[in-house]
Design an enzyme around this catalytic site. Structure first.
Site, PDB file in Angstrom:
ATOM      1  CB  CYS A 103      -0.886  -0.044   1.243  1.00  0.00           C
ATOM      2  SG  CYS A 103      -1.635   1.525   1.690  1.00  0.00           S
ATOM      3  CD  GLU A 104      -0.357   5.325  -3.893  1.00  0.00           C
ATOM      4  OE1 GLU A 104      -1.172   6.269  -3.980  1.00  0.00           O
ATOM      5  OE2 GLU A 104       0.315   4.914  -4.866  1.00  0.00           O
ATOM      6  CG  HIS A 105      -2.561   5.449   1.050  1.00  0.00           C
ATOM      7  ND1 HIS A 105      -3.715   4.796   0.657  1.00  0.00           N
ATOM      8  CD2 HIS A 105      -2.349   6.423   0.133  1.00  0.00           C
ATOM      9  CE1 HIS A 105      -4.189   5.361  -0.438  1.00  0.00           C
ATOM     10  NE2 HIS A 105      -3.381   6.346  -0.774  1.00  0.00           N
ATOM     11  CG  HIS A 106      -0.894   3.110   6.073  1.00  0.00           C
ATOM     12  ND1 HIS A 106      -2.100   2.996   5.410  1.00  0.00           N
ATOM     13  CD2 HIS A 106      -1.059   4.087   6.985  1.00  0.00           C
ATOM     14  CE1 HIS A 106      -2.962   3.851   5.916  1.00  0.00           C
ATOM     15  NE2 HIS A 106      -2.365   4.532   6.866  1.00  0.00           N
ATOM     16  CD  GLN A 144      -7.881  -4.767  -4.401  1.00  0.00           C
ATOM     17  OE1 GLN A 144      -7.531  -4.911  -3.223  1.00  0.00           O
ATOM     18  NE2 GLN A 144      -8.950  -5.358  -4.886  1.00  0.00           N
ATOM     19  CG  HIS A 172      -5.896  -3.671   1.227  1.00  0.00           C
ATOM     20  ND1 HIS A 172      -5.227  -2.764   0.432  1.00  0.00           N
ATOM     21  CD2 HIS A 172      -6.740  -4.336   0.398  1.00  0.00           C
ATOM     22  CE1 HIS A 172      -5.648  -2.864  -0.809  1.00  0.00           C
ATOM     23  NE2 HIS A 172      -6.572  -3.819  -0.852  1.00  0.00           N
ATOM     24  CB  CYS A 174      -3.025  -0.432   5.601  1.00  0.00           C
ATOM     25  SG  CYS A 174      -4.154  -0.533   4.198  1.00  0.00           S
TER      26      CYS A 174
END
Length: 218
Positions: A103-106, A144, A172, A174
């Site tokens: 995940c590019e956020h976490h 995704q 996920h 996250c």
């Protein structure tokens, strides 16, 4: 008050073009390892203790594999097309292709299975090449939704098929190991082009095949 009339041949100032950002320099391996040591210390541990001494090297080496998609090309994976298919023009489906991404956020993993189908136009590609396209984009920092769209676009642009269908299922970390702490939740994304987008019956046929069922006769 008299209006100001501009002479038709007067020069109009043209704004200077905005400077382009300089290409980003890739950090060295030593800088990457130093960053890992910083994160270990920030987390509250001692990067100099025995069990963690080689961790920065291991993390950097692992990142080379986990994010190897940045050095891969979907176009190269799909460049060889086999035109001799004895007149076959029906759907080609690959289902249950496993993948791992981050995940590019976490920057924590998400993983699951992808199902990919296309209607050949000028030929087919080796089955492993479709799985390789999945890896090209999965082995990057991702969402995704973007992963689904990128696979569709790559197949559509390179093979020019009559239609592409992609369905991705993912869990996920996250969501399950932090934040709301909900385990076992599956996220499903789909995208269609061509005959799949235009004919809902083709979408149903694809999803039925992807789920392991037997579609109704056409």
């Amino acid at each position: 008050m008299d209006a100001v009339v501009q002479h038709p041949f007067a020069r109009v100032p043209i704004p200077a073009p905005k400077p382009q950002p300089a290409p980003q320099r890739k950090p060295s391996r030593e800088e990457a390892e130093a960053a890992v040591r910083t994160l270990i210390a920030w987390a509250g541990d001692d990067p100099a203790r025995e069990g963690l001494l080689d961790t920065p090297k291991r993390v950097v080496k692992a990142y080379e594999e986990l994010f190897s998609g940045y050095g891969m090309s979907a176009s190269e994976a799909l460049e060889r097309v086999f035109e001799e298919v004895q007149g076959y023009d029906d759907m080609v489906v690959l289902r249950d292709i496993p993948y791992f991404s981050h995940c590019e956020h976490h920057m924590v993993p998400f993983y699951g299975k992808a199902h990919v189908a296309y209607y050949p136009s000028n030929g087919v590609v080796g089955l492993s090449k479709i799985a390789r396209v999945l890896d090209v984009f999965a082995k990057r920092l991702q969402t995704q939704e973007a992963l689904t769209a990128q696979i569709v676009e790559a197949i559509d642009d390179n093979l020019k098929p009559r239609g592409v269908a992609v369905m991705i299922e993912g869990e996920h970390m996250c969501m399950s190991m932090r934040g709301i702490h909900k385990q076992g939740v599956s996220t499903v994304t789909t995208q269609f082009t061509g005959v799949f987008r235009d004919d809902p019956a083709e979408q149903v046929r694809f999803i039925t095949l992807a789920r392991g069922g037997v579609p109704a006769p056409r």
